[in-house]
Scaffold this active site. Structure first.
Site, mmCIF file in Angstrom:
data_model
loop_
_atom_site.group_PDB
_atom_site.id
_atom_site.type_symbol
_atom_site.label_atom_id
_atom_site.label_comp_id
_atom_site.label_asym_id
_atom_site.label_seq_id
_atom_site.Cartn_x
_atom_site.Cartn_y
_atom_site.Cartn_z
ATOM 1 N N TYR A 147 108.367 30.055 7.139
ATOM 2 C CA TYR A 147 109.585 29.707 6.418
ATOM 3 C C TYR A 147 110.732 29.712 7.421
ATOM 4 C CZ TYR A 147 113.546 30.230 3.158
ATOM 5 O OH TYR A 147 114.728 30.075 2.470
ATOM 6 N N ASP A 242 111.758 30.714 15.968
ATOM 7 C CA ASP A 242 112.576 31.210 14.866
ATOM 8 C C ASP A 242 112.421 32.727 14.859
ATOM 9 O OD1 ASP A 242 113.686 32.092 12.557
ATOM 10 O OD2 ASP A 242 112.757 30.592 11.256
ATOM 11 N N LYS A 270 119.605 37.927 10.301
ATOM 12 C CA LYS A 270 119.268 39.286 9.853
ATOM 13 C C LYS A 270 119.882 40.372 10.757
ATOM 14 C CE LYS A 270 115.193 37.548 7.447
ATOM 15 N NZ LYS A 270 115.260 37.670 6.029
HETATM 16 N N1 PLP Z 1 113.779 32.015 9.315
HETATM 17 C C1 PLP Z 1 113.009 33.054 8.975
HETATM 18 C C2 PLP Z 1 111.834 33.412 9.834
HETATM 19 C C3 PLP Z 1 113.285 33.791 7.827
HETATM 20 O O1 PLP Z 1 112.491 34.815 7.484
HETATM 21 C C4 PLP Z 1 114.405 33.433 7.053
HETATM 22 C C5 PLP Z 1 114.741 34.187 5.836
HETATM 23 O O2 PLP Z 1 114.062 35.065 5.402
HETATM 24 C C6 PLP Z 1 115.191 32.345 7.451
HETATM 25 C C7 PLP Z 1 114.851 31.661 8.591
HETATM 26 C C8 PLP Z 1 116.388 31.943 6.666
HETATM 27 O O3 PLP Z 1 117.405 32.880 6.838
HETATM 28 P P1 PLP Z 1 118.573 33.026 5.740
HETATM 29 O O4 PLP Z 1 117.919 33.581 4.517
HETATM 30 O O5 PLP Z 1 119.544 33.966 6.395
HETATM 31 O O6 PLP Z 1 119.140 31.673 5.523
#
Ligand code: PLP
Length: 433
Positions: A147, A242, A270
């Site tokens: 994700y 990511d 985060k």
């Molecule tokens: N990338 C990863 C690996 C994530 O786990 C998340 C959210 O959990 C995101 C991107 C998206 O981040 P946000 O919820 O701050 O938009």
């Protein structure tokens, strides 16, 4: 009359569902995959959450990752209070943004230049726009079960929340928008090779969670990240890590620090905000120099680099630089993993536990979980029963099988004992189903 802090949880939940889609501001909070009604939280401190009706829980979500130092960490609270007293937003440069950029560049091995945004979603969306701008190509590769936030073109076989709701893709995303998104399987080199063979000259970048958190925790097989580094380089595509979950989590330098594989671009979120909304993307200066106003690739944000966010983020990153922090986190996380393992073994419930540092998932399955296909074969109903049994005993796990538990530096002996005891009784309950 509107809801107040003294409203009964049942009434508040009814009102929430009338006023907010599904009663929540992010889907997985609604407990849909484990059943039942979510708990309304009033406050949190250290490793503990307290509900509006006064129940206390050992927290193993940590706000889905950011709270590595524990909740209401005094250093972060003081930094945010001090920043708030000087004004909330200026829409003009601040010295804290420069300090933040310097800190990120110091800590994340591959980052030379960085842009702050407001969420992980913004970070991944912008990094991929940049990969396309840099290469002049349109196609991207992502992995099933990874994700990367909810940008339209990334909502393809996106694991966790999307899978939990049983939505293969979201309505509202035109097929034309995802036409350039190719999907491979994590830890499956052949699935990546095939895509590069067919589309190599058109691929701008490959984005990956270097340790997957959104299929539940899945570690990269030995050599897999190195393979991704080589194949992207060979085809002139950018490698994008990511690290929204893994950044400052699986080591101070993130997954790239832990595994020694350096991407071209990195997405952060985060922990980088210390619990306040922040995201970031960064990488090699020659690539980042394409971002406006240094270059032509447009990306902007009214709240980007906001003083409250940079204050919280800087305080968090400074605290994480203290010696011994990640060693301590490893010891605590290993003890919690051992607690789950022993409890499951003693009750005969078949589970597989994947752990990378302070990220871990208890999968209800007999087979190793190495990517989305094996994660998807887990017994979700057994996880739901385990989740509720743990919650009833004061331990708050992620309310879905395809998520990671996050351990914090505030978890100590007392919390480990509570988790162990709760796990033993909860597995016993699952075994009796
Ligand atoms: N990338 C990863 C690996 C994530 O786990 C998340 C959210 O959990 C995101 C991107 C998206 O981040 P946000 O919820 O701050 O938009």
């Amino acid at each position: 009359m509107g809801a107040t802090a003294t409203t009964a949880p049942e009434q508040l939940w009814r009102e929430a569902q009338q006023l907010i889609p599904g009663g929540v501001n992010s889907p997985v909070r609604a407990f849909k995959s484990v059943g039942g009604e979510p708990v309304f939280i009033e406050r949190a401190e250290g490793a503990w959450l307290e509900s509006i009706d006064g129940r206390k829980f050992v927290d193993l979500i940590g706000a889905w990752g950011p709270m590595i130092l524990g909740h209401a960490h005094p250093g972060i609270v003081a930094a945010v209070n001090a920043a708030a007293a000087k004004g909330f937003a200026f829409g003009a440069p601040t010295s804290a943004e420069v300090r933040m950029a310097r800190t990120i560049a110091d800590l994340v091995p591959s980052i030379e230049m960085v842009r702050l945004v407001n969420s992980g979603t913004e970070a991944t969306m912008s990094a991929l726009r940049l990969a396309r701008a840099y290469t002049g190509r349109d196609k991207i590769i992502k992995f099933s079960g990874c994700y990367h936030g909810h940008a339209d073109f990334l909502l393809v076989r996106a694991g966790s929340g999307v899978a939990t709701l049983g939505l293969p893709d979201s309505p509202g995303v035109p097929a034309s928008v995802t036409a350039n998104t190719l999907v491979a399987d994590f830890n499956d080199e052949e699935s990546v090779r095939v895509l590069f063979q067919e589309h190599g000259a058109d691929i701008a970048g490959l984005i990956v969670e270097p340790v997957v958190g959104n299929s539940g925790t899945v570690a990269p097989a030995p050599g897999f990240l190195e393979f991704l580094r080589e194949i992207t380089r060979a085809h002139g595509a950018l490698l994008i890590f990511d690290e929204v979950m893994t950044g400052f989590r699986v080591s101070l330098g993130g997954a790239q620090g832990r595994f020694g594989v350096l991407p071209d671009l990195t997405c952060l979120g985060k922990i980088v905000g210390g619990g306040v909304p922040v995201g970031a993307y960064g990488g090699r200066s020659d690539i980042m120099s394409l971002v406006a106003p240094a270059g032509p690739m447009y990306q902007a944000g009214t709240m980007s680099g906001n003083p409250l966010a940079t204050a919280a983020g800087l305080a968090a990153l400074e605290a994480l630089r203290a010696p011994g922090v990640y060693e301590r986190l490893e010891v605590t996380s290993a003890a919690i993993e051992a607690g789950f393992r022993e409890a499951a073994a003693s009750t005969g419930v078949p589970v597989v536990i994947n752990r990378v540092g302070s990220m871990m998932t208890v999968f209800f399955t007999r087979e190793s979980v190495t990517g989305w296909p094996s994660a998807d074969r887990c017994d979700r109903a057994a996880y739901g029963a385990f989740f509720h049994a743990m919650l009833a005993r004061g331990v708050y796990l992620p309310p879905a099988q395809f998520e990671a538990c996050f351990v914090s530096l505030a978890h100590g002996e007392m919390e480990i004992d509570i988790i162990r005891k709760a796990a033993k009784e909860s597995f016993e309950e699952v075994a009796k189903r």
